[in-house]
Design a protein around this motif. Structure first.
Motif, PDB file in Angstrom:
ATOM      1  N   LEU A 267       0.802  -1.215   0.000  1.00 46.46           N
ATOM      2  CA  LEU A 267       0.000   0.000   0.000  1.00 46.46           C
ATOM      3  C   LEU A 267       0.837   1.269   0.000  1.00 46.46           C
TER       4      LEU A 267
ATOM      5  N   GLY B  66      -9.765  -6.090  -1.905  1.00 46.17           N
ATOM      6  CA  GLY B  66      -9.883  -4.635  -2.002  1.00 46.17           C
ATOM      7  C   GLY B  66      -8.534  -3.950  -1.947  1.00 46.17           C
ATOM      8  N   LEU B  67      -7.668  -4.417  -1.049  1.00 46.99           N
ATOM      9  CA  LEU B  67      -6.320  -3.851  -0.955  1.00 46.99           C
ATOM     10  C   LEU B  67      -5.550  -4.093  -2.256  1.00 46.99           C
TER      11      LEU B  67
ATOM     12  N   PHE C 107      -6.543  -1.674  -4.856  1.00 43.72           N
ATOM     13  CA  PHE C 107      -6.038  -0.331  -4.561  1.00 43.72           C
ATOM     14  C   PHE C 107      -4.566  -0.191  -4.935  1.00 43.72           C
ATOM     15  N   TYR C 108      -3.693  -1.105  -4.442  1.00 46.79           N
ATOM     16  CA  TYR C 108      -2.266  -0.911  -4.724  1.00 46.79           C
ATOM     17  C   TYR C 108      -1.936  -1.190  -6.179  1.00 46.79           C
TER      18      TYR C 108
ATOM     19  N   ARG D  44      -2.941   2.000  -7.820  1.00 48.34           N
ATOM     20  CA  ARG D  44      -2.068   3.064  -7.294  1.00 48.34           C
ATOM     21  C   ARG D  44      -0.805   3.142  -8.143  1.00 48.34           C
TER      22      ARG D  44
ATOM     23  N   THR E   9     -14.148  -0.566  -5.198  1.00 49.43           N
ATOM     24  CA  THR E   9     -13.883   0.480  -4.207  1.00 49.43           C
ATOM     25  C   THR E   9     -12.399   0.798  -4.135  1.00 49.43           C
ATOM     26  N   GLY E  10     -11.569  -0.244  -4.145  1.00 51.44           N
ATOM     27  CA  GLY E  10     -10.122  -0.034  -4.119  1.00 51.44           C
ATOM     28  C   GLY E  10      -9.633   0.758  -5.302  1.00 51.44           C
ATOM     29  N   ILE E  11     -10.168   0.456  -6.501  1.00 48.48           N
ATOM     30  CA  ILE E  11      -9.767   1.173  -7.709  1.00 48.48           C
ATOM     31  C   ILE E  11     -10.223   2.627  -7.646  1.00 48.48           C
TER      32      ILE E  11
ATOM     33  N   VAL F 138     -10.884   4.482  -4.979  1.00 49.96           N
ATOM     34  CA  VAL F 138     -10.100   5.222  -3.984  1.00 49.96           C
ATOM     35  C   VAL F 138      -8.732   5.580  -4.560  1.00 49.96           C
ATOM     36  N   ALA F 139      -8.102   4.631  -5.253  1.00 48.63           N
ATOM     37  CA  ALA F 139      -6.798   4.896  -5.865  1.00 48.63           C
ATOM     38  C   ALA F 139      -6.907   5.994  -6.923  1.00 48.63           C
TER      39      ALA F 139
ATOM     40  N   LYS G 223      -7.372   9.408  -5.207  1.00 48.12           N
ATOM     41  CA  LYS G 223      -6.200   9.811  -4.425  1.00 48.12           C
ATOM     42  C   LYS G 223      -5.000  10.127  -5.305  1.00 48.12           C
TER      43      LYS G 223
END
Length: 636
Positions: free
Chosen positions: A308, A431-432, A435-436, A439, A520-522, A524-525, A528
């Motif tokens: 992350l 989800g993580l 996100f990463y 990211r 959701t992870g995508i 948020v990335a 951000k």
């Protein structure tokens, strides 16, 4: 078919010899790259033909020769091409062929071009022995072969120091290679114990003989074998606490990372558990199997959490590999062996694509790895942007790409088994992962072109390299579509695993939950790192000084623990014993040598070439003998 088995196995061996022997003195010869790639391609073709044959006609058994024969121990140099091994063969050779072709461009300017291809082909040969062997001894030979070759490849640039000490621990390729080698040797001791236990209690190391006799062994022996073999698997597949070598292995060339971390060495531990499924399916070993699943779930989350905050492009992908290996072990530990193998195959394609895409970025950015120094690269690298986008979508589990079908099946398995803690852990990790994954995509390809301030002039890789990567992109998209057919074919050899009626009815809901976490992870990335522009990259002192951030950046301080409580104490103890060795052992040996040397110096006066002197010494000798005889007679 026997000839195809030998072609599939020995083509990489011929390639390694060709590059290592015939062109050893030449720093670079383009023929090496072309011919080695062709030979690996021939191995792939033979593997594909064998796959069709195995599906239609069954397994192919080949005994090349009797290898070891001592007393009751007989180990042939034999191979079995069944539905499990041929799946691995096709996956390994597919990725290896692409990596070899890719390496022609990536290693184009390296002075040790030929040496690299020799090591790379030898690695593929060792992996083929590992997956094709029909006994545990042959598997162990391939197991150690990939260990040696990985040491050579990770430490390939042994003359270099760490090039990005600002975002990575300051380690060199040589240190990373030694770390991987030593940590795997520690784990391999456990595997050797397991193999010894098998032979001691079964009297054979042949898979079919061993698996037939396992139910007749005592529970204690079965548990001991299961634990010992899994310790070996923990090292190769980098499961906690033997995991730190995997991310440090990124110090090697990027094609090495793509090969080792996608389809070969790191999946060997998962393959071992799948191959030994008759052992891990026994009731007596269910505690060990559940531990494997629980540890896999923990590692999946553990690795994802560290990705992350990491800024190193290759290490983020390495953490991703570590996390996905956890998913595979979770499936295998819960008894869904065919699902674990399916995810292993699907993961190999999109993970190799990710690593090769990262190699393209490094090539464009003069080996820069810091995500915060990139941005906006999609303008200059549209092909790589598309490839890494596809691979990241597959990794995140977005339908209809491969990861959606394979990873979701593992999560569904945890729910089906009633292991709701494991299920939630795997869902949250999904989800993580999303996100990463995005990211790194957004930091690399979207937003401000931060690289311009640093003087970089990015450019796309050679066109033929991008074309060579296309099969991986296609497989990353479509591999999951063959889940049903794979299930039908592979479960004639591996235990079938079907979802319960309750789970089947909830399959849609469960899938939507996982997809919601991934999306959701995508999102948020995106907000951000893609929407905020330059603000996303400004350092936040409050965040960087926080406990959680430091914990994740320092890998939960596990490497620091190893250094402080294992490496340093071991070094101190070694130095103490070295001092003792020098003061006692060396001093004793030196003293004896000095005495003998001085005695020789004294006695050499006897050998002076004077005959009368020799007679006098002979007289002295006779008198001494008479005296000794007299004393002996008196005492007697």
């Amino acid at each position: 078919m026997e000839s195809l088995v030998y072609i599939a196995l020995f083509s990489p061996f011929v390639a390694a010899l060709f590059a290592g022997l015939f062109f050893a003195r030449s720093p670079k010869n383009i023929a090496v790259g072309v011919i080695n790639s062709a030979l690996i391609g021939i191995s792939w073709l033979a593997s594909v033909i064998l796959a069709f044959h195995v599906v239609e006609h069954g397994a192919v058994h080949v005994t090349m020769m009797e290898w070891i024969s001592a007393g009751d121990l007989t180990i042939p140099f034999g191979f079995v091409v069944d539905k499990v091994s041929v799946t691995m063969m096709v996956v390994v050779t597919t990725v290896s062929t692409v990596v070899h072709i890719y390496s022609n461009g990536y290693m184009d300017h390296d002075k040790s071009f030929n040496r690299f291809f020799s090591y790379l082909s030898a690695f593929v040969f060792s992996m083929m022995i590992l997956v094709m062997s029909d006994n545990f001894a042959g598997l162990f030979i391939g197991w150690e072969g990939v260990g040696v070759c990985s040491w050579l490849l990770i430490g390939f640039w042994y003359h270099k120091k760490d090039v990005t000490p600002d975002i990575n621990p300051a380690i060199s390729p040589s240190y990373a290679a030694n770390e991987a080698f030593i940590m795997n040797r520690i784990a391999d001791l456990g595997m050797l114990v397991g193999i010894f236990l098998i032979y001691w209690n079964v009297g054979s190391l042949q898979y079919d003989v061993v698996f037939e006799k396992l139910p007749h062994l005592t529970d204690g022996v079965l548990i001991g074998i299961a634990i010992a073999l899994f310790i070996g698997a923990m090292g190769k597949s980098a499961q906690f606490p033997l995991h730190t070598w995997l991310t440090d292995a990124m110090e090697g060339p990027t094609p090495v990372s793509a090969l080792i971390h996608a389809a070969t060495m790191v999946t060997a531990g998962v393959f071992l558990v799948i191959r030994a499924n008759p052992l891990y399916s026994l009731d007596a070993v269910q505690g060990v199997s559940y531990f494997i699943a629980a540890l896999g779930t923990f590692v999946a989350f553990y690795a994802a959490s560290m990705a992350l905050v990491n800024r190193d492009l290759k290490r983020i992908i390495a953490y991703s590999t570590l996390s996905q290996l956890g998913y595979m072990f979770a499936a295998a530990g819960l008894g869904a062996y065919w699902i674990a193998l399916f995810h292993l195959a699907a993961h190999a394609f999109f993970k190799a694509l990710l690593f090769l895409g990262a190699g393209n970025v490094m090539h464009a950015m003069d080996d820069e790895l810091d995500l915060f120094k990139m941005g906006g690269l999609k303008k200059a690298m549209k092909g790589t942007y598309i490839y890494m986008g596809i691979a990241s979508l597959a990794l995140a589990g977005i339908p209809p790409l491969a990861g959606y079908f394979s990873k979701d099946a593992i999560i569904e398995t945890a729910f089906n088994e009633g292991s709701y803690i494991l299920w939630f852990g795997l869902v949250f990790t999904a989800g993580l992962t999303a996100f990463y994954s995005f990211r790194q995509v957004f930091l690399t390809f979207e937003g401000e072109e931060r690289y311009k301030k640093l003087g970089f002039h990015p450019h796309e890789m050679y066109r033929y390299v991008l074309v060579a990567m296309a099969p991986l992109a296609i497989l990353a998209i479509i591999a999951g579509w063959f889940k049903g057919g794979f299930h039908e074919i592979i479960t004639t050899l591996l235990p079938d695993y079907e979802m319960s009626e309750h789970t089947h009815h909830l399959a849609g809901t469960l899938g939507m939950i996982v997809l919601a976490f991934a999306v959701t992870g995508i999102v948020v990335a995106y907000f951000k790192y893609a929407r905020r522009g330059e603000k996303a990259f400004k350092q936040n002192p409050k965040v960087e000084s926080g406990f959680i951030y430091k914990l994740l950046m320092n890998q939960y301080y596990v490497p620091h623990f190893y250094v402080e409580f294992i490496v340093k104490p071991y070094k101190i103890i070694s130095e103490k014993f070295w001092a003792i060795d020098k003061a006692v052992v060396d001093a004793t040996v030196d003293f004896i040598a000095k005495v003998i040397y001085k005695a020789g110096g004294v006695s050499k006066v006897i050998q002076n070439g004077n005959l009368s002197s020799y007679l006098n010494w002979m007289g002295v000798g006779v008198l001494l003998l008479i005296l000794a005889s007299a004393i002996a007679a008196v005492i007697g």
